[in-house]
Design a protein around this motif. Sequence first.
Motif, PDB file in Angstrom:
ATOM      1  N   CYS A   5     -16.346  -8.115  68.145  1.00  0.00           N
ATOM      2  CA  CYS A   5     -16.489  -6.848  68.861  1.00  0.00           C
ATOM      3  C   CYS A   5     -17.020  -7.122  70.265  1.00  0.00           C
ATOM      4  O   CYS A   5     -18.012  -7.825  70.417  1.00  0.00           O
ATOM      5  N   HIS A   7     -18.698  -5.442  72.134  1.00  0.00           N
ATOM      6  CA  HIS A   7     -20.050  -4.915  72.322  1.00  0.00           C
ATOM      7  C   HIS A   7     -21.077  -5.639  71.453  1.00  0.00           C
ATOM      8  O   HIS A   7     -22.154  -5.988  71.916  1.00  0.00           O
ATOM      9  N   CYS A   8     -20.740  -5.893  70.169  1.00  0.00           N
ATOM     10  CA  CYS A   8     -21.720  -6.400  69.202  1.00  0.00           C
ATOM     11  C   CYS A   8     -21.569  -7.882  68.892  1.00  0.00           C
ATOM     12  O   CYS A   8     -22.417  -8.458  68.214  1.00  0.00           O
ATOM     13  N   HIS A  57     -15.170  -0.065  64.942  1.00  0.00           N
ATOM     14  CA  HIS A  57     -16.370  -0.737  64.461  1.00  0.00           C
ATOM     15  C   HIS A  57     -17.299   0.325  63.844  1.00  0.00           C
ATOM     16  O   HIS A  57     -18.379   0.614  64.355  1.00  0.00           O
ATOM     17  N   CYS A  61     -21.215  -0.361  66.445  1.00  0.00           N
ATOM     18  CA  CYS A  61     -21.333   0.442  67.660  1.00  0.00           C
ATOM     19  C   CYS A  61     -20.383   1.638  67.667  1.00  0.00           C
ATOM     20  O   CYS A  61     -20.430   2.464  68.562  1.00  0.00           O
TER      21      CYS A  61
HETATM   22 ZN   LIG Z   1     -19.355  -3.109  67.848  1.00  0.00          ZN
END
Ligand SMILES: [Zn+2]
Lengths: 91, 419
Positions: A5, A7-8, A57, A61
């Motif tokens: 991901c 973001h994560c 996700h 997030c």
């Molecule tokens: Zn994420």
Amino acid sequence: MLIDCPHCGSRDLAEFSYQGDATRARPDLASTDTKAWLDYVYNRPNPAGRHREFWQHAGGCRAHLVVERDTLTHEILTVAFARDAAGGDAA
Amino acid sequence: MAEYSALSLFKNAFSGNRDWKPAWRKPDPKPSYDVIIIGGGGHGLATAYYLAAEHGITNVAVLEKGWLGSGNIGRNTTIVRSNYLLPESVRFYEFSMKLWENLSHELNYNVMFSQRGVLNLAHSPGQADAFIRRGNAMRHGGVDAEWLTPQQIARKVPGLDTSKSARFPVVGGLLQPRAGTARHDAVAWGYARAADRRGVDLIENCEVTGFLREGDQITGVSTARGDIRAKKVALAVAGSTSHVLQRAGIERLPIESHVLQAFVSEAIKPFVDCVVTFGAGHLYMSQSDKGGLVFGGSLDFYNSYAQRGNLPTVEDVMSEICAMFPSVARLRLLRSWGGVMDMSMDGSPIITKGPLPGLYLNCGWCYGGFKATPASGYSFAWTIARDEPHAINAPFTLSRFERGAVIDETGHGPTPKLH
Ligand SMILES: [Zn+2]
Ligand SMILES: Cc1cc2nc3c(=O)[nH]c(=O)nc-3n(C[C@H](O)[C@H](O)[C@H](O)COP(=O)(O)OP(=O)(O)OC[C@H]3O[C@@H](n4cnc5c(N)ncnc54)[C@H](O)[C@@H]3O)c2cc1C
């Protein structure tokens, strides 16, 4: 399967939910072209190999992603936020 | 050709089982046939058998890329039932059930069809209502259905947690007594032997790599063993449908390929004598004659052509079976495997002439194509032989999506992973 991901970071498959083919193009809402709607709603290329698809996700997030994945090997090739990825509904 | 009897078993046991004859020939492909069937799974083999047995069409080849029965026919959890809601499905699957009831006799091959009953557990009043409605629809269509109370269920399936303190208490269950299981490999082998004896060529290790055409008309196939011509080419390749049809220039179909996993435990003493399904999640299980618990759950939920799945689904399925049967928690798993499912957009199959002239299509089996094997073969053979559908497959067209005449048992809409 691990999905990276943006973001994560790299997270387990169990955190993601699959939303299907990301190459579908929705006809203009005013369109009465039934063939185009048929293709959008029901018909899929369903390739054996590289597939462009939506994931969310959901257990993280909550971002919507466009992932390119090989359907023969399950190898993840690219991951991007859906809002940045061009093509299909995400365009 | 191999014949089986008590005497032959006895004689072969004494000669170390070395003298068994093969059950079917291994012919080389001829240059042309009346009908070519692509795919040596249950449906392809059954189609070949019924073409020969019902329509006298014996100049037929079944082309299989691997060995006969290497696809989903040898990978399923063997459940056979006709407990559907919609009239089109009830008619089709009940027709299949009637063929199952005589199949071992018809093929002179023991397919070990065991009508042990399929019990769908309901865990909420809403679910109970939906199941009773389905039971009524079944009875209306001439299919057997019974509603069981929790007390009756506790007596029938002693290992089941029917207590009020269960995480998802059982409020009742819909039983189809005539449903059950069959030996999946035997179904493939029985149809194969019976088709071979009527003159059908079963050609293994013969992948179809392309189509021969004259204009739009399909006139044969290119294979790993050369070009083969045919008046009619019929496709029964289950999870590979889109992939194979791309070679005929069909780029899009109402099909997605998904992986479904299944599991078998170590063998234990007799534990359940019917098929039980868990309604609070998605799980179906039975006990094989060897004693192993055979069970499966949902798809992995993403497009896949790999015949293997991932661990989150394994974890999910195991937690469901432990919720149902707490006493199996310490059993060890013997094996798990996956198969590629042709998931259609409404959860129902497609058995039709087309989509190109000279071509016939059989696909969209989702989780449920094993039970359909006899009816699918019967009605597909009919469609190929007569160029028109049998009454039971007439609704299962490819054009139904365009016409809005979908047959959606579960009402999930065009989301194949949910069918
Ligand atoms: Zn994420
Ligand atoms: C884990 C699992 C559990 C299941 N449980 C049940 C159940 O309990 N009850 C039920 O009713 N159904 C069940 N099913 C579904 C059922 O098994 C299938 O719907 C059915 O077997 C599909 O039809 P088939 O037997 O013809 O397919 P297959 O056996 O898959 O046959 C298709 C054949 O086509 C061949 N092929 C592919 N491409 C080519 C090519 N290019 N050239 C030549 N040959 C080719 C393949 O090798 C394969 O042998 C289950 C499936 C799986 C995977």
